[in-house]
Design a protein around this motif. Structure first.
Motif, PDB file in Angstrom:
ATOM      1  N   ARG A  72     -79.763 -66.425  57.744  1.00 17.53           N
ATOM      2  CA  ARG A  72     -78.789 -67.125  58.664  1.00 17.53           C
ATOM      3  C   ARG A  72     -79.742 -68.348  58.983  1.00 17.53           C
ATOM      4  NH1 ARG A  72     -75.414 -68.107  62.691  1.00 17.53           N
ATOM      5  NH2 ARG A  72     -76.441 -69.159  64.623  1.00 17.53           N
ATOM      6  N   CYS A  73     -81.041 -68.477  59.120  1.00 12.86           N
ATOM      7  CA  CYS A  73     -81.775 -69.664  59.350  1.00 12.86           C
ATOM      8  C   CYS A  73     -81.518 -70.479  58.030  1.00 12.86           C
ATOM      9  CB  CYS A  73     -83.315 -69.359  59.494  1.00 12.86           C
ATOM     10  SG  CYS A  73     -83.775 -68.642  60.994  1.00 12.86           S
ATOM     11  N   LYS A  74     -81.512 -70.112  56.783  1.00 14.85           N
ATOM     12  CA  LYS A  74     -81.585 -70.987  55.813  1.00 14.85           C
ATOM     13  C   LYS A  74     -80.008 -71.538  55.649  1.00 14.85           C
ATOM     14  CE  LYS A  74     -82.434 -72.889  51.690  1.00 14.85           C
ATOM     15  NZ  LYS A  74     -83.325 -74.107  51.795  1.00 14.85           N
ATOM     16  N   ARG A  75     -79.060 -70.510  55.731  1.00 15.36           N
ATOM     17  CA  ARG A  75     -77.821 -70.992  55.624  1.00 15.36           C
ATOM     18  C   ARG A  75     -77.164 -71.594  56.724  1.00 15.36           C
ATOM     19  NH1 ARG A  75     -75.670 -64.913  53.181  1.00 15.36           N
ATOM     20  NH2 ARG A  75     -76.659 -65.096  51.391  1.00 15.36           N
ATOM     21  N   ALA A  76     -77.434 -71.288  57.922  1.00 19.62           N
ATOM     22  CA  ALA A  76     -76.585 -72.129  58.888  1.00 19.62           C
ATOM     23  C   ALA A  76     -77.614 -73.376  59.439  1.00 19.62           C
ATOM     24  CB  ALA A  76     -76.702 -71.028  60.259  1.00 19.62           C
ATOM     25  N   ASP A  99     -86.047 -73.683  55.779  1.00 20.64           N
ATOM     26  CA  ASP A  99     -86.897 -72.643  54.997  1.00 20.64           C
ATOM     27  C   ASP A  99     -88.182 -71.858  55.573  1.00 20.64           C
ATOM     28  OD1 ASP A  99     -85.642 -73.396  52.713  1.00 20.64           O
ATOM     29  OD2 ASP A  99     -87.027 -75.415  52.630  1.00 20.64           O
ATOM     30  N   ILE A 100     -88.046 -70.330  55.369  1.00 19.09           N
ATOM     31  CA  ILE A 100     -89.016 -69.375  56.091  1.00 19.09           C
ATOM     32  C   ILE A 100     -90.186 -69.162  55.170  1.00 19.09           C
ATOM     33  CG2 ILE A 100     -89.261 -67.330  57.160  1.00 19.09           C
ATOM     34  CD1 ILE A 100     -87.335 -69.038  58.589  1.00 19.09           C
ATOM     35  N   LEU A 101     -91.184 -69.355  55.580  1.00 16.99           N
ATOM     36  CA  LEU A 101     -92.530 -68.946  54.747  1.00 16.99           C
ATOM     37  C   LEU A 101     -93.073 -67.836  55.517  1.00 16.99           C
ATOM     38  CD1 LEU A 101     -92.192 -72.185  54.705  1.00 16.99           C
ATOM     39  CD2 LEU A 101     -94.470 -72.199  53.633  1.00 16.99           C
ATOM     40  N   ILE A 102     -93.186 -66.473  54.887  1.00 18.13           N
ATOM     41  CA  ILE A 102     -93.376 -65.224  55.479  1.00 18.13           C
ATOM     42  C   ILE A 102     -94.034 -64.462  54.306  1.00 18.13           C
ATOM     43  CG2 ILE A 102     -91.451 -64.280  54.999  1.00 18.13           C
ATOM     44  CD1 ILE A 102     -91.650 -62.764  57.868  1.00 18.13           C
ATOM     45  N   PRO A 103     -95.150 -63.913  54.600  1.00 19.69           N
ATOM     46  CA  PRO A 103     -95.538 -62.998  53.668  1.00 19.69           C
ATOM     47  C   PRO A 103     -94.774 -61.615  53.439  1.00 19.69           C
ATOM     48  CG  PRO A 103     -97.063 -63.010  55.863  1.00 19.69           C
ATOM     49  CD  PRO A 103     -95.912 -63.943  55.835  1.00 19.69           C
ATOM     50  N   ARG A 105     -89.315 -76.377  57.958  1.00 18.25           N
ATOM     51  CA  ARG A 105     -90.069 -75.011  57.599  1.00 18.25           C
ATOM     52  C   ARG A 105     -90.573 -74.420  58.836  1.00 18.25           C
ATOM     53  NH1 ARG A 105     -93.542 -76.899  52.268  1.00 18.25           N
ATOM     54  NH2 ARG A 105     -91.994 -77.499  51.065  1.00 18.25           N
ATOM     55  N   LEU A 106     -90.397 -73.047  58.534  1.00 17.99           N
ATOM     56  CA  LEU A 106     -90.651 -72.322  59.887  1.00 17.99           C
ATOM     57  C   LEU A 106     -91.807 -70.985  59.317  1.00 17.99           C
ATOM     58  CD1 LEU A 106     -90.691 -71.119  62.649  1.00 17.99           C
ATOM     59  CD2 LEU A 106     -88.660 -69.599  62.063  1.00 17.99           C
ATOM     60  N   LEU A 107     -93.034 -70.767  59.682  1.00 17.40           N
ATOM     61  CA  LEU A 107     -93.903 -70.097  59.222  1.00 17.40           C
ATOM     62  C   LEU A 107     -93.970 -68.857  60.195  1.00 17.40           C
ATOM     63  CD1 LEU A 107     -94.915 -72.968  58.233  1.00 17.40           C
ATOM     64  CD2 LEU A 107     -97.200 -72.198  58.197  1.00 17.40           C
ATOM     65  N   LEU A 136     -90.294 -60.040  59.977  1.00 22.07           N
ATOM     66  CA  LEU A 136     -89.432 -59.728  58.789  1.00 22.07           C
ATOM     67  C   LEU A 136     -87.916 -59.332  59.059  1.00 22.07           C
ATOM     68  CD1 LEU A 136     -91.768 -58.266  55.947  1.00 22.07           C
ATOM     69  CD2 LEU A 136     -90.357 -60.117  55.652  1.00 22.07           C
ATOM     70  N   ASP A 137     -86.990 -59.942  58.717  1.00 22.00           N
ATOM     71  CA  ASP A 137     -85.508 -59.673  58.971  1.00 22.00           C
ATOM     72  C   ASP A 137     -84.734 -60.266  57.898  1.00 22.00           C
ATOM     73  OD1 ASP A 137     -82.778 -59.333  59.965  1.00 22.00           O
ATOM     74  OD2 ASP A 137     -83.653 -58.702  61.768  1.00 22.00           O
ATOM     75  N   GLY A 138     -84.261 -59.586  56.848  1.00 23.19           N
ATOM     76  CA  GLY A 138     -83.605 -60.366  55.804  1.00 23.19           C
ATOM     77  C   GLY A 138     -82.107 -61.264  56.485  1.00 23.19           C
ATOM     78  N   GLY A 139     -81.476 -60.408  57.335  1.00 23.53           N
ATOM     79  CA  GLY A 139     -80.272 -61.241  57.928  1.00 23.53           C
ATOM     80  C   GLY A 139     -80.658 -62.330  58.664  1.00 23.53           C
TER      81      GLY A 139
END
Length: 363
Positions: A316-320, A324-328, A301-303, A309-312
């Motif tokens: 990539r962090c999730k798929r590759a 899991d990204i936790l970001i407001p 998990r990366l806070l 904020l960068d959708g791509g």
């Protein structure tokens, strides 16, 4: 621990001797004698105060030396020397020894090496304490690492040797060593928590307004250390605008490891860049490189804050990497509005802590 009146300069250190332990003469206090330490400090005899405990520091160095960690880091270190007059492991140990004392300048090294516990680890051939038969003074006697000096050594090596070693080390290679070999060693010794909580951070590092800081840039900041854009400055009240000033800075982008109880915080990767450079792609590059060097099972998990904020990149962090990204989210984003639409009709109000009437004591 401290040091009192300055002794003569020897060996070209440019530093006073600090080996004596007579508290009435030098202000060196061991064994937790707070009364004596306070009286010596008030008398103005201290020229150096160390915050580290000698026994704790000695235990730390014995631990990493017994585990072979120091030698492993020294073998991977990008040494600038083809011939090491001073072993690389000793340079690393000296650097580590200064950190618990809260000092970064190598000019303080002669003080630190006498007060700290590092000299106990490398054996009496490198350094040992000797008592003068006539005066009873306790000094540090060092054999050194070569026979080039014709005077008695007061430190295992000269502080200028350590300073030049640090100055000559290539900055890019040093950063690569810290981002790759250090976390590999941490993983080898099971230093990463199983929950895999990591934090991405970007902070300004302010430096003196000197053009010799080549990569640092001058930016406008308010009184709280926040950057101010030109259009924002125009909208500010005159009193607030008067507090803004230009400051020279870099940006330190870091990947940090912690646990849920926040018992520790390890910086496992970093990159120092100019203060006006976008930190978002740099952090995700650090994540990719960390996974390639250390393994895909460490970061779970990366806070992050909204500056990353960068959708791509998040996808990539999730798929590759399975991270899991936790970001407001920002309130003007479509995904934020979609999340609100999925909720039932709610009314938001400010939270106030509950109050409780005092209970009468039983009769």
């Amino acid at each position: 621990m401290g040091r009192g009146r300055s002794g003569p300069v020897r060996g070209g250190w440019g530093q006073p001797q600090v080996g004596e332990d007579r508290a009435h003469d030098t202000g060196v206090v061991h064994g937790g004698d707070e009364t004596q330490a306070t009286a010596t400090a008030r008398a103005g005899h201290h020229v150096y105060l160390g915050a580290a405990n000698e026994i704790v520091e000695a235990d730390f160095f014995r631990f990493i030396h017994a585990r072979g960690s120091l030698d492993a880091l020294a073998r991977a270190y990008p040494s600038p020397r083809t011939k090491d007059e001073v072993p690389t492991r000793f340079y690393l140990a000296s650097n580590l020894s200064m950190r618990p004392h809260g000092v970064h300048s190598f000019h303080a090294y002669p003080y630190v090496v006498r007060c700290g516990g590092m000299q106990h680890v490398f054996g009496p051939t490198v350094a040992h304490k000797a008592t003068h038969p006539d005066t009873g003074d306790v000094t540090l006697s060092c054999a050194g690492f070569n026979a080039k000096n014709d005077y008695q050594r007061q430190t295992p090596c000269d502080q200028d040797v350590l300073r030049k070693f640090a100055k000559d080390t290539d900055a890019e290679l040093l950063t690569r060593w810290f981002n790759r070999d250090v976390p590999r060693l941490l993983k080898q010794h099971h230093a990463f928590d199983r929950e895999g909580l990591f934090i991405g951070d970007a902070s300004y590092v302010f430096v003196p307004d000197n053009a010799k800081y080549e990569r640092a840039v001058r930016l406008l900041f308010d009184a709280h250390g926040h950057p101010v854009e030109a259009d924002e400055l125009a909208r500010m009240a005159p009193a607030a605008a008067a507090t803004c000033a230009f400051r020279r800075c870099d940006t330190l982008v870091s990947l940090l490891h912690t646990d849920r109880q926040r018992r520790f915080c390890l910086r496992v990767a970093m990159q120092l860049v100019p203060g006006n450079e976008n930190e978002c792609p740099i952090l995700y590059d650090l994540v990719d490189q960390f996974v390639a060097d250390v393994g895909a099972d460490v970061i779970k998990r990366l806070l992050l804050d909204r500056g990353f904020l960068d959708g791509g990149k998040i996808a990539r962090c999730k798929r590759a990497h399975g991270i899991d990204i936790l970001i407001p989210l920002r309130t003007n984003m479509d995904v934020y509005q979609d999340a609100l639409g999925l909720l039932p009709e709610l009314r938001f109000r400010a939270y106030t802590a509950p109050t409780r009437e005092p209970v009468d004591a039983p009769r």
